[in-house]
Design an enzyme around this catalytic site. Sequence first.
Site, short mmCIF file in Angstrom:
data_model
loop_
_atom_site.label_atom_id
_atom_site.label_comp_id
_atom_site.label_asym_id
_atom_site.label_seq_id
_atom_site.Cartn_x
_atom_site.Cartn_y
_atom_site.Cartn_z
CG ASN D 38 7.10 15.74 1.73
OD1 ASN D 38 7.40 16.25 0.66
ND2 ASN D 38 7.11 14.43 1.94
CE1 TYR D 106 13.50 6.42 0.45
CE2 TYR D 106 13.87 4.47 1.81
CZ TYR D 106 13.17 5.64 1.54
OH TYR D 106 12.16 6.03 2.36
N GLY D 231 -1.11 6.01 13.44
CA GLY D 231 -1.74 5.58 12.18
C GLY D 231 -3.23 5.81 12.21
N GLY D 234 -5.27 7.50 15.23
CA GLY D 234 -5.22 8.90 15.63
C GLY D 234 -3.95 9.25 16.38
CG ASP D 261 6.60 13.96 5.72
OD1 ASP D 261 7.11 13.63 6.82
OD2 ASP D 261 6.95 13.45 4.64
#
Lengths: 319, 319, 319, 319, 319, 319
Positions: D38, D106, D231, D234, D261
């Site tokens: 990414n 996962y 988050g 900032g 990413d």
Amino acid sequence: MTDIVTFGETMLRLSPPRGDRLERAREFDVQAGGAESNVAVAASNLGCETTWLSKLPDSSLGRRVTSELESYGIDAAVAWDERPESRVGTYYLEYGGSPRGTNVVYDRADAAITTATAEELPTDAIADAEVFYTSGITPALSETAAETTKTLLHHAQANGTETAFDLNYRTKLWSPAEAAAGYRELFPYVDVLVAPISDVRTCLDLDGDAVEVANHLASTYDFDTVVVTRGDSGSLALHDGEVAEQGVFEADTFDAIGTGDAFVGGFLAQRVAGADLKDCLAYGAATASLKRTIGGDVALVTREEVERVVTDEGDAISR
Amino acid sequence: MTDIVTFGETMLRLSPPRGDRLERAREFDVQAGGAESNVAVAASNLGCETTWLSKLPDSSLGRRVTSELESYGIDAAVAWDERPESRVGTYYLEYGGSPRGTNVVYDRADAAITTATAEELPTDAIADAEVFYTSGITPALSETAAETTKTLLHHAQANGTETAFDLNYRTKLWSPAEAAAGYRELFPYVDVLVAPISDVRTCLDLDGDAVEVANHLASTYDFDTVVVTRGDSGSLALHDGEVAEQGVFEADTFDAIGTGDAFVGGFLAQRVAGADLKDCLAYGAATASLKRTIGGDVALVTREEVERVVTDEGDAISR
Amino acid sequence: MTDIVTFGETMLRLSPPRGDRLERAREFDVQAGGAESNVAVAASNLGCETTWLSKLPDSSLGRRVTSELESYGIDAAVAWDERPESRVGTYYLEYGGSPRGTNVVYDRADAAITTATAEELPTDAIADAEVFYTSGITPALSETAAETTKTLLHHAQANGTETAFDLNYRTKLWSPAEAAAGYRELFPYVDVLVAPISDVRTCLDLDGDAVEVANHLASTYDFDTVVVTRGDSGSLALHDGEVAEQGVFEADTFDAIGTGDAFVGGFLAQRVAGADLKDCLAYGAATASLKRTIGGDVALVTREEVERVVTDEGDAISR
Amino acid sequence: MTDIVTFGETMLRLSPPRGDRLERAREFDVQAGGAESNVAVAASNLGCETTWLSKLPDSSLGRRVTSELESYGIDAAVAWDERPESRVGTYYLEYGGSPRGTNVVYDRADAAITTATAEELPTDAIADAEVFYTSGITPALSETAAETTKTLLHHAQANGTETAFDLNYRTKLWSPAEAAAGYRELFPYVDVLVAPISDVRTCLDLDGDAVEVANHLASTYDFDTVVVTRGDSGSLALHDGEVAEQGVFEADTFDAIGTGDAFVGGFLAQRVAGADLKDCLAYGAATASLKRTIGGDVALVTREEVERVVTDEGDAISR
Amino acid sequence: MTDIVTFGETMLRLSPPRGDRLERAREFDVQAGGAESNVAVAASNLGCETTWLSKLPDSSLGRRVTSELESYGIDAAVAWDERPESRVGTYYLEYGGSPRGTNVVYDRADAAITTATAEELPTDAIADAEVFYTSGITPALSETAAETTKTLLHHAQANGTETAFDLNYRTKLWSPAEAAAGYRELFPYVDVLVAPISDVRTCLDLDGDAVEVANHLASTYDFDTVVVTRGDSGSLALHDGEVAEQGVFEADTFDAIGTGDAFVGGFLAQRVAGADLKDCLAYGAATASLKRTIGGDVALVTREEVERVVTDEGDAISR
Amino acid sequence: MTDIVTFGETMLRLSPPRGDRLERAREFDVQAGGAESNVAVAASNLGCETTWLSKLPDSSLGRRVTSELESYGIDAAVAWDERPESRVGTYYLEYGGSPRGTNVVYDRADAAITTATAEELPTDAIADAEVFYTSGITPALSETAAETTKTLLHHAQANGTETAFDLNYRTKLWSPAEAAAGYRELFPYVDVLVAPISDVRTCLDLDGDAVEVANHLASTYDFDTVVVTRGDSGSLALHDGEVAEQGVFEADTFDAIGTGDAFVGGFLAQRVAGADLKDCLAYGAATASLKRTIGGDVALVTREEVERVVTDEGDAISR
């Protein structure tokens, strides 16, 4: 008898699923969309008899456009272009929220409509109608289209059909200066002007608030009625020195494309029905608000739904 | 080093679901497709380093084409056209079984490639390659494209790169007479000619069976190798008076578009690998057969799969 | 002027994807389908002006039916049922190959059409038309529908409009004995009978080959013309003692529903065009064959495509 | 020359349609996603040459990952694992709004990458690059992966390539204590640390505000630069005692996966371009904001779009 | 042993994609939905053994309903209607944001359930259960259904099974006056009344705030417990003069249909588990909130998720 | 009482649309599939009470499998694996016609079932059943699974439950020699052997025709009944020296996966119903034939449909 006749280009609108980008698109949703047919459909859904004039290739893609429009109940009076190289304009619509924004990519050069002459269109329909409508997109398509637009507006006025025109400025079609010149060619033949305030500022170089702009336009070009639309700030209409105003009806926006056309369709439908200016604006605003909740270019609404918005009834689940 | 360089137009291919007609299409599957990139992808999947030369608008739609092609492992060496009006060619594909038939509607006029000149393409890649390939579609696109095709073929030969050319006649692009003239301009610069027998009959006015046609073409135009393809009847290749033949491998056809390009890709990949004519034909035929089972323009196959077909192993469920 | 008027029920057709069973369906494709509108659409696509008469609820689902039909170019002259409990008939279509077979589940009881009376339908259109068509499904829907069917057929004949009727026997609607009685009520008002041979055997208890059946029907009921259809074995028509025959055109079947209606639509379109019996059968067979390659109930074909089948041109990829 | 090299796992991401739950999923959208690819894609879209190092099975599923990544314009330098039991990691993504929340399941145990050694990876690319990047996910995958991560970071530093590392703590892969130990193994080889404040608190047991945390980390582990992300609040960056700060750009979130990413990719791309810290943060924040409007793991943006956000231009419909 | 038995109609729910209108629908998503099975599924997901009683046609469409419900883990104890004309009720759901609103079109007349008698249902299950639940929809379906509802409620009470009843007023099924009369027939057999405040106002003509309404209902009809729900304003429960209150948990609404049923399911599950009133309300509210994030009629949640909402944990991405 | 108990792994089956390749897959259709649950579903659809034993992770993906299976009417008696790392096996299914062939890619290593012991499974159900069934896939999954398979077969026989076993050889799980050894461990506990002739040849090294093979197996291993299946050539069964034979019923194949399991399910259902060998084979063959027309692993058929095939009724459109 037909109430409203419109003239303009309708394209195939190709849009990837929400969240996807054109650069990676794997599938497109296909719809027919164009300002003047959008207006005709909205007015038709509110009860008008409407006819849309255009030119399309005589091919499966040309018929793709008319069959969809006829399913909306409007009459598609099309000059069929039999040249093998004739094409339908297409546009690619990529939805995007803030800060990316929705993006439109046009592929409309040399579409059949760019060759449309007044001679090959059924102009009788215009003479018999209450209102003839087109927008600033049409004269921007080609010199021929501009000439035809002027001829048709003139023809309408000469036969006592009221003419309505939306500036509908498109950056990707012409420059502000070109647009201003194009508009001024047509203004003498326009009775009702619909003027998005941003288009007025960009192309006609007018400052002042909406009322000042409306007054200036009305007095300069001698329009019967001027409607100024201001996006989220609502609209106003000026006639005979009297001003009517209308706020927007809040909407959960699903697809904003065609909002302005829905407004015009609702406005004109109510005007044909003989309503006063304030009422025309209210129907325009309500139709526009409902449009935003619906996917595609056109306002698939009923008169009953529009009236429910105008009279401000709730939107709970109806069961 | 690059093994194979190809040059030509790649379009966006828009196809409604099977059983649907273009006149009613509600959604399109989107893929990139074009004869010369199809050949490059097939050869790449068989192990060649391949580069495809073209010209596209510098836009999301232009990048739509290259990003898909690069996902197939080929190198897209594109001249980016920055004119705002530049366009990607599109084609609409409507699947249909007998008696309706599959139908292709082109909307490719004035695509960026029609303005491609040899100067703006990375011709060094051609000089360094083993094989340079293009097809009869490219010179049919515009006078500029025809001129560029000739220049590139000449440039390849002049630098010792073998040139391969598929007639690929397209009724919708030019007449048989125009095509014949166009071909003859290029034949002096062609080493390996791939000639669908129906194109030979339509454009070059040759009768006789495939062997006679191959001999006639080889002797008239002095090709090193002539490959004649005959649809379901298989193919043959002529070199130095020697003929190799190959039948088709039966396939459950899912999508026939690109079969011929897959054949050429398989043929050239094996030729680059130094195989004999018979072997090249077999790989071409196997790649073509596998292509028919796969949706889209390109042969998404592996060398292992092709070899399994050539050596005729079964197709039971593998688990 | 209208060429052909038809009368009957059109339902919403809900079909899960191929390979899925109704018992597990997660999504339905939605289309409008009904024998008499199918016939109207096919004839319209071949160039006739057609009007379809029916009754539907005045609701979004009722308009769902008419908007699709109007997109096909036919005129939907519908009596709108304003009772809140009024419903649109639906049918569920589950595709299946051998040995499972395609299955149809009807949910059409008490649909609006079951209350349709001749008074509420625009019968003037019938009087002005060349041909009035309905099928054996309509009288099976309700006593009122049967009465209305008879009245309309009578009205047509009385006004010099030729009447055409397809037996269209449906096991799930009535028994063979009921059907026979129903048919015999109507036969006096029928000029052109379309008789699937299996329906004749099941309901009318006639043996013998198609010619014998046609002769027997013609002499017993004094039809002007009798068309006997025999599935894969083709069709024949009898008029004035003269017999014309037509085989089927082979098709890669994508969706067999509506094949019979396409046949009738093609037959009637050509009859209206003044063609001879043999030619009418050929156009019917070609339209039916093309229909099988297309998803949905209706024959989305062009006259040009039908003619290409009649004159037996190939179906290679057209590009 | 390559600007940025990244190393890590990329999985197949399988997600049911919005509103559907995994327990009932009938279809999955398939994409390739992984933190380090990414980052490479985001940086590539901003103009960097990027290479992503990884290990995948030599199978159709392994190639599924690389072909998608290469379509994004990055170079996938993969060690192909030929063991038949080799597998691609997968993850299931279930979208959910508040209060349900988006859920990730996962299925990545024993993926090929867990056996990747430095020897089988093309480490030359690292030595030649400007920046080498990996994240805290990679050492959590297996002991071998942890060892390889350390070797590669060391190798980069030893060759003058700047190293960047994002803590990227994953609860489902290791405990906070394990993570802390793992991080500390690697910190000596890290120049630029990207530290989500919540990861710092969870694993490194540091309190204080972002500036305090940054100072503490920088002084304790001697990082050249520390970026702390917070988050919605900032980010800030600390270098040589100087602090730069950046707020978030508001976004209509379509898909939040990959936001972090995208931030890192934008930050590093601008860093490679020689911009100052404040500018790097702004590009990171803008790329992250745009990412949220796009489906999938990766930031399919253009440099032009990012710059428009940085300079705060509007997001009206562009036409 | 079964914890909760419910009785009512479950329909096929057919919904076009968001943004599409029924008048143009091309595809429908298909789900099974009905108030009483929705309640059973929600309670089942919270750990109860639940049985749903109903009547359905013995057809693929009838089995379509039960197979979906059984996949949710409830026991579908259905009287199979073998009449060929028996039908499954359907409803069409058109999503719409403000100002259009979501719209439901019923096509449920004469569904199999309208003929369900107590004799053909497995009433033993009711006698053995902790709670028997039905709603005001059921008696509105037909006289027979009303009679059966009364018989089953009576039967439950007579056997010591607590009875719960939700007013669930549906404008499209009966008038307020009819509903009031219907409710009053059943109230003597109801222990726990769930009363949406708007239904109370519309049908029972009660003013006052929720507490007053609850007290009035409890004292007038002698209910053991009265739960008053107030949409966004939360709910309250009254028992033995004691009042518990609960606000709503905020939700990002994906599909609001079934919110009330999820509330009841959560409430009853917790009641069966022996929790106090306040706790029952909290579980009801949490289940309802989660439901809004999920497509379809039913609350596909886990007890763990509900508890996370009740204890107010966050909704960040879980990975 | 349960009629048939089966034991084995059921996976998530992920398949891209037809014509797409795994290397490019953008979406997967999701279904639950596994030999032993397939058999249970087929038998259930023919009227048996069936229970399927297995082990799955206690997660949304584990429940994804059971909820689908329970929607088919079978009882899923699953040992829930609470280890966080526990996984569901998956398999990727790529459809392909000749010459490509359908391809299956397994990702099933370390699935929960590989740790299933007899102790954690509800073995009482086996003791009470008529038939216990498993296949050669199960012992191939792990040593533990092999041990459990043996224990369960032994347990069944010891309790008078007939045991049935299908060789079901899977190349991708073990070698022929390993399989042969595995089979021989289990044969002493098998009453009814289902032996695909190709598996017999590959693993057990037996030549001769089907009758010879059946006799050899029956005499060597003392099976009560041996069924030999021969693909398109039909099947035969041997019991007490008597041979019954059955050809295949022709089918339009939509999805061949699960054909063999459908055969076994039909065979066992009829065996439980007390039919003779010939009749069991006929029901097996009919169920298998119908399966081929249906998408997914399982035979979604009704007993009525199977009987219609056995008695060879037609497959015209049923309406």
